[in-house]
Design an enzyme around this catalytic site. Structure first.
Site, mmCIF file in Angstrom:
data_model
loop_
_atom_site.group_PDB
_atom_site.id
_atom_site.type_symbol
_atom_site.label_atom_id
_atom_site.label_comp_id
_atom_site.label_asym_id
_atom_site.label_seq_id
_atom_site.Cartn_x
_atom_site.Cartn_y
_atom_site.Cartn_z
ATOM 1 N N HIS A 38 -9.768 1.601 4.434
ATOM 2 C CA HIS A 38 -8.710 1.851 5.129
ATOM 3 C C HIS A 38 -8.764 2.552 6.341
ATOM 4 C CE1 HIS A 38 -4.521 2.812 6.461
ATOM 5 N NE2 HIS A 38 -4.281 1.706 5.881
ATOM 6 N N GLU A 59 -7.113 5.152 7.554
ATOM 7 C CA GLU A 59 -6.742 6.461 7.255
ATOM 8 C C GLU A 59 -7.766 7.495 6.386
ATOM 9 O OE1 GLU A 59 -2.918 5.606 5.426
ATOM 10 O OE2 GLU A 59 -1.926 5.224 7.388
ATOM 11 N N SER A 99 2.872 -1.893 10.580
ATOM 12 C CA SER A 99 4.541 -1.523 10.898
ATOM 13 C C SER A 99 5.060 -3.323 10.738
ATOM 14 C CB SER A 99 4.618 -1.551 12.513
ATOM 15 O OG SER A 99 4.461 -0.101 12.690
ATOM 16 N N ASN A 137 0.969 -1.307 0.057
ATOM 17 C CA ASN A 137 -0.137 -0.076 -0.016
ATOM 18 C C ASN A 137 1.134 1.213 -0.107
ATOM 19 O OD1 ASN A 137 -2.002 1.992 0.380
ATOM 20 N ND2 ASN A 137 -2.469 1.514 2.475
ATOM 21 N N TRP A 138 1.168 1.833 -1.142
ATOM 22 C CA TRP A 138 1.995 3.005 -1.309
ATOM 23 C C TRP A 138 1.318 4.227 -0.796
ATOM 24 C CZ3 TRP A 138 3.888 2.952 -7.080
ATOM 25 C CH2 TRP A 138 4.654 1.756 -7.184
ATOM 26 N N LYS A 139 0.127 4.224 -0.265
ATOM 27 C CA LYS A 139 -0.501 5.458 0.224
ATOM 28 C C LYS A 139 -0.231 6.649 -0.527
ATOM 29 C CE LYS A 139 -0.364 3.338 4.603
ATOM 30 N NZ LYS A 139 -0.297 3.427 6.175
ATOM 31 N N GLU A 160 -5.931 -4.464 10.484
ATOM 32 C CA GLU A 160 -4.855 -3.575 10.731
ATOM 33 C C GLU A 160 -5.124 -2.683 12.065
ATOM 34 O OE1 GLU A 160 -2.990 -2.764 6.622
ATOM 35 O OE2 GLU A 160 -4.275 -1.026 7.248
ATOM 36 N N GLY A 203 1.819 2.473 11.104
ATOM 37 C CA GLY A 203 3.101 3.659 10.916
ATOM 38 C C GLY A 203 3.452 3.964 12.218
HETATM 39 P P1 13P Z 1 2.505 0.596 7.952
HETATM 40 O O1 13P Z 1 3.246 -0.494 7.242
HETATM 41 O O2 13P Z 1 3.452 1.950 7.287
HETATM 42 O O3 13P Z 1 2.663 0.535 9.166
HETATM 43 O O4 13P Z 1 1.217 1.021 7.229
HETATM 44 C C1 13P Z 1 0.327 -0.008 7.595
HETATM 45 C C2 13P Z 1 -0.800 0.007 6.440
HETATM 46 O O5 13P Z 1 -1.568 1.041 6.866
HETATM 47 C C3 13P Z 1 -0.960 -0.699 5.209
HETATM 48 O O6 13P Z 1 -2.348 -0.554 4.706
#
Ligand code: 13P
Length: 257
Positions: free
Chosen positions: A95, A97, A212, A9-11, A167, A173
């Site tokens: 997600h 976020e 993470s 997931n590159w966000k 998640e 993060g």
């Molecule tokens: P991180 O791996 O940066 O903690 O992010 C996880 C995430 O939100 C994957 O969708």
């Protein structure tokens, strides 16, 4: 039975030139790897680039959100059919976020889930609790509610063609991943919940862990019975880390035949 799956997931990261370098580095490290399915979920503008660089490779691509609607006057939205035009096979739904920043309701998320399936795109449904909810001991209740809207509206059988990603919000993060045991316990809960209504769907459902994940903790997570792979944020932006995580998944394929 369930082949491991690792999803990047590159966000909201990358540009044309860094993406090209990253995808080429993925391919260098991963094109000979078997025993794991690998997917890159990229920002919308780069779907065409992902399609160009990844077609005819062993890495699939997808997006990070879709509209709940099919077509129409929805400024700024992107439909499932548009994703299909660019060969996307997966889409991340709900997600945290997005769910918090853009106030996505469980009903919206459920509609997006079905919308993706209707057009043959596999939804990757994100669920998970906050730290406060975990400390209060209500994490299973929270995750159950996140699944219930879909189960009650469409039935548990829809999970046969889906991926769920657990998640925990406190792990995203933060560098503080859930332990293998903490994640396994929630994954087992999720699978049992689906199994109560549809055993076959529960057995084929891939449940990923996200939050993470890094090359150091990947194995301890992936060897767990109900952890079928990972959804990787930060470490997916580094080809070596991501390839090491994919490698860990391929070599801890306890559920695959
Ligand atoms: P991180 O791996 O940066 O903690 O992010 C996880 C995430 O939100 C994957 O969708």
């Amino acid at each position: 039975m369930r082949k491991k799956l690792v999803v990047a997931n590159w966000k909201m990261h990358g540009n044309l030139s860094t993406n090209e370098a990253l995808i080429k580095a993925y391919l260098e490290r991963l094109s000979a790897l078997s025993g794991v399915d690998v997917v890159a979920c990229v920002p919308y503008p780069y779907l065409f680039q992902a399609q160009q660089l990844l077609k005819d490779t062993n890495i699939a691509w997808g997006a990070q959100n879709i509209s709940k609607d099919e077509v129409g006057a929805f400024t700024g939205e992107v439909s499932t059919l548009m994703l299909k035009d660019f060969g996307a096979r997966y889409v991340i739904i709900g997600h945290s976020e997005r769910a918090t920043a853009y106030c996505e309701s469980d009903e919206n998320i459920a509609t997006k889930f079905i919308q993706a399936q209707k057009h043959g795109i596999t939804p990757i449904l994100c669920v998970g609790e906050t730290l406060i909810e975990r400390e209060a001991g209500v994490m299973q209740m929270v995750v159950a509610k996140q699944l219930d809207t879909i189960i009650n509206t469409y039935g548990a059988s829809v999970f046969a063609q889906a991926v769920v990603s657990y998640e925990p919000i406190w792990a995203i993060g933060t560098g503080l991943a859930a332990s293998g045991e903490q994640a396994q316990s929630m994954h087992e809960f999720i699978r049992n919940k689906i199994a109560e209504q549809d055993m076959k769907a529960a057995q084929s459902l891939k449940i990923l862990y996200g939050g993470s994940v890094n090359p150091q903790n990947a194995v301890q997570l992936f060897v767990m019975q109900d952890i079928d792979g990972g959804l990787i944020g930060k470490c997916s932006l580094n080809a070596k880390d991501f390839a090491d995580i994919c490698d860990a998944a391929a070599h801890s394929n306890v559920n695959a035949q």
